[in-house]
Design a protein around this motif. Sequence first.
Motif, PDB file in Angstrom:
ATOM      1  N   TYR A 277       0.841  -1.203   0.000  1.00 25.12           N
ATOM      2  CA  TYR A 277       0.000   0.000   0.000  1.00 25.12           C
ATOM      3  C   TYR A 277       0.873   1.249   0.000  1.00 25.12           C
ATOM      4  CZ  TYR A 277      -4.214   2.746   0.993  1.00 25.12           C
ATOM      5  OH  TYR A 277      -5.262   3.636   0.917  1.00 25.12           O
ATOM      6  N   HIS A 278       0.348   2.342  -0.550  1.00 27.13           N
ATOM      7  CA  HIS A 278       1.168   3.545  -0.740  1.00 27.13           C
ATOM      8  C   HIS A 278       1.446   4.306   0.548  1.00 27.13           C
ATOM      9  CE1 HIS A 278      -1.941   6.719  -0.230  1.00 27.13           C
ATOM     10  NE2 HIS A 278      -2.755   5.731  -0.523  1.00 27.13           N
ATOM     11  N   ASP A 279       0.593   4.163   1.563  1.00 30.79           N
ATOM     12  CA  ASP A 279       0.749   4.920   2.805  1.00 30.79           C
ATOM     13  C   ASP A 279       1.579   4.110   3.792  1.00 30.79           C
ATOM     14  OD1 ASP A 279       0.559   6.354   5.149  1.00 30.79           O
ATOM     15  OD2 ASP A 279      -1.599   6.718   4.996  1.00 30.79           O
TER      16      ASP A 279
ATOM     17  N   ARG B 289      -6.830  11.880   0.095  1.00 27.66           N
ATOM     18  CA  ARG B 289      -7.482  10.698   0.666  1.00 27.66           C
ATOM     19  C   ARG B 289      -8.681  10.256  -0.163  1.00 27.66           C
ATOM     20  NH1 ARG B 289      -3.095   9.734   3.256  1.00 27.66           N
ATOM     21  NH2 ARG B 289      -3.060   9.884   5.541  1.00 27.66           N
ATOM     22  N   GLY B 290      -8.770  10.757  -1.402  1.00 29.05           N
ATOM     23  CA  GLY B 290      -9.930  10.432  -2.227  1.00 29.05           C
ATOM     24  C   GLY B 290     -11.184  11.126  -1.761  1.00 29.05           C
TER      25      GLY B 290
ATOM     26  N   PRO C 205      -2.198  17.805   6.345  1.00 27.96           N
ATOM     27  CA  PRO C 205      -1.178  18.585   5.635  1.00 27.96           C
ATOM     28  C   PRO C 205      -1.757  19.879   5.077  1.00 27.96           C
ATOM     29  CG  PRO C 205      -1.895  16.730   4.296  1.00 27.96           C
ATOM     30  CD  PRO C 205      -2.545  16.556   5.635  1.00 27.96           C
ATOM     31  N   ASP C 206      -0.882  20.828   4.799  1.00 29.51           N
ATOM     32  CA  ASP C 206      -1.339  22.048   4.155  1.00 29.51           C
ATOM     33  C   ASP C 206      -1.651  21.758   2.683  1.00 29.51           C
ATOM     34  OD1 ASP C 206       1.131  21.813   2.899  1.00 29.51           O
ATOM     35  OD2 ASP C 206       2.053  23.440   4.040  1.00 29.51           O
ATOM     36  N   GLU C 207      -2.040  22.791   1.940  1.00 28.00           N
ATOM     37  CA  GLU C 207      -2.466  22.583   0.555  1.00 28.00           C
ATOM     38  C   GLU C 207      -1.370  21.940  -0.284  1.00 28.00           C
ATOM     39  OE1 GLU C 207      -3.963  25.254  -3.265  1.00 28.00           O
ATOM     40  OE2 GLU C 207      -4.225  26.014  -1.218  1.00 28.00           O
TER      41      GLU C 207
ATOM     42  N   GLU D 134       1.101  17.008  -2.933  1.00 25.71           N
ATOM     43  CA  GLU D 134       2.197  16.037  -3.014  1.00 25.71           C
ATOM     44  C   GLU D 134       1.711  14.634  -2.659  1.00 25.71           C
ATOM     45  OE1 GLU D 134       5.136  17.630  -0.435  1.00 25.71           O
ATOM     46  OE2 GLU D 134       5.738  19.241  -1.818  1.00 25.71           O
ATOM     47  N   ALA D 135       0.831  14.544  -1.651  1.00 23.87           N
ATOM     48  CA  ALA D 135       0.274  13.238  -1.282  1.00 23.87           C
ATOM     49  C   ALA D 135      -0.580  12.671  -2.412  1.00 23.87           C
ATOM     50  CB  ALA D 135      -0.552  13.368  -0.003  1.00 23.87           C
ATOM     51  N   ILE D 136      -1.330  13.532  -3.093  1.00 21.71           N
ATOM     52  CA  ILE D 136      -2.151  13.089  -4.218  1.00 21.71           C
ATOM     53  C   ILE D 136      -1.264  12.597  -5.354  1.00 21.71           C
ATOM     54  CG2 ILE D 136      -3.727  13.884  -6.032  1.00 21.71           C
ATOM     55  CD1 ILE D 136      -4.938  15.797  -3.914  1.00 21.71           C
TER      56      ILE D 136
END
Length: 278
Positions: free
Chosen positions: A29-31, A157-158, A201-203, A208-210
Motif C-alpha cells: 500500500y502507498h501509505d 485521501r480520495g 497537511p497544508d495545501e 504532493e500526497a495526491i
Amino acid sequence: MIPERFLLGLVNYKWILFTRLGEALLPRYHDPACVRPIDRIDERVKRALWWLITRDVLLSTGLYRLPRQLRPAHALPFHLAHAGVMPRGYVRAVRRGLIAPKVSAVEAYTSKGLRLATGEEVAADVIVFATGHHKVFPFLDSSVRVHDDDGRLRLYRGIVPPGADRLGFVGFRQVFNNILGVELTAHWLTSHFRATLRTTPDEQGMREAIDACLAWQEQVLPGSGGYDFGPYDIHCADELLHDMGLPSRRAGNLLAEYLLPGGVAHRYAGLTRSSSAK
C-alpha cells in the motif's frame, strides 16, 4: 470475473480476498503508516502465490476451456480493481451457446442493434448502456481543480480537493465494500471539517500526497481513475482510522485480525462513540 469460490470450489472468495492476510499478498500500500510487517512479504513469494491463485481460478471456473480472449490477460491481482463476481453457470452457458460474449468496442448503433469495432453486426432487442460516465463538476468554481488533464480525480485521501475549505466528496474513495468505505469516509470528513484529525497537511502537502497516490495507482491499479482502490478495503480503512486517531486493530486476537474477513461492518461498530469521546 472472480468466482464465488476458490481452491477448487471449496472456499468462498471472501476468505481469500477480504482478509488482512489476503491483502498482504497485494502490492504494498502507498501509505507507510498502513504497512504492517506482514505486508512486507517478499514480492517473489507474492507473485508465486498469485500465480497459483490465478491457475486455481481458471480451473475452478472452467475458464481455461473458453477461447483465449475470454480469459484474463494477466495474472492476478492485476485485474482486481475492475473485477466483479462471476454469475453462477456463466462458463457453462457460454460453452452451450446460451451466452455469446463479444470482446470489442461499440462502433455504432443501428436500427437492428449495434455494430462492433470489428465490423460485426449484432442484432439486439434490448441494449443496456453500462459504459461508465465522465466525472465533471460544472457547478464548481474554476479555481477548484477536482481532476487532472487525464480525467483522474485529484482528491486528498480520495475525499477533499486541496484548497477548498468546505468541500468534500463521499463516494469517490471506492473499494470492494463500498458501503463500509462510504461510512468511514463520512466519519473522516466530519473530523476533517471539525479540525479534529490527528494530522492534516497544508495545501501543498495535500497535492504532493495526491501525486504520490496517483503514481502508485497507475502502477498497481492501472485505469482506476484516481478513485478506485479495488481490493484494498482494510488498508483504506486503516488509513482513515489512523488519521482520526482511532485503533486500526479491530479484532480480539491476531488470528481473527489476520485470517477472518475484515471488511465487514461489525468490525467497525462503535466508531461514532469513539469519535465523539475523542
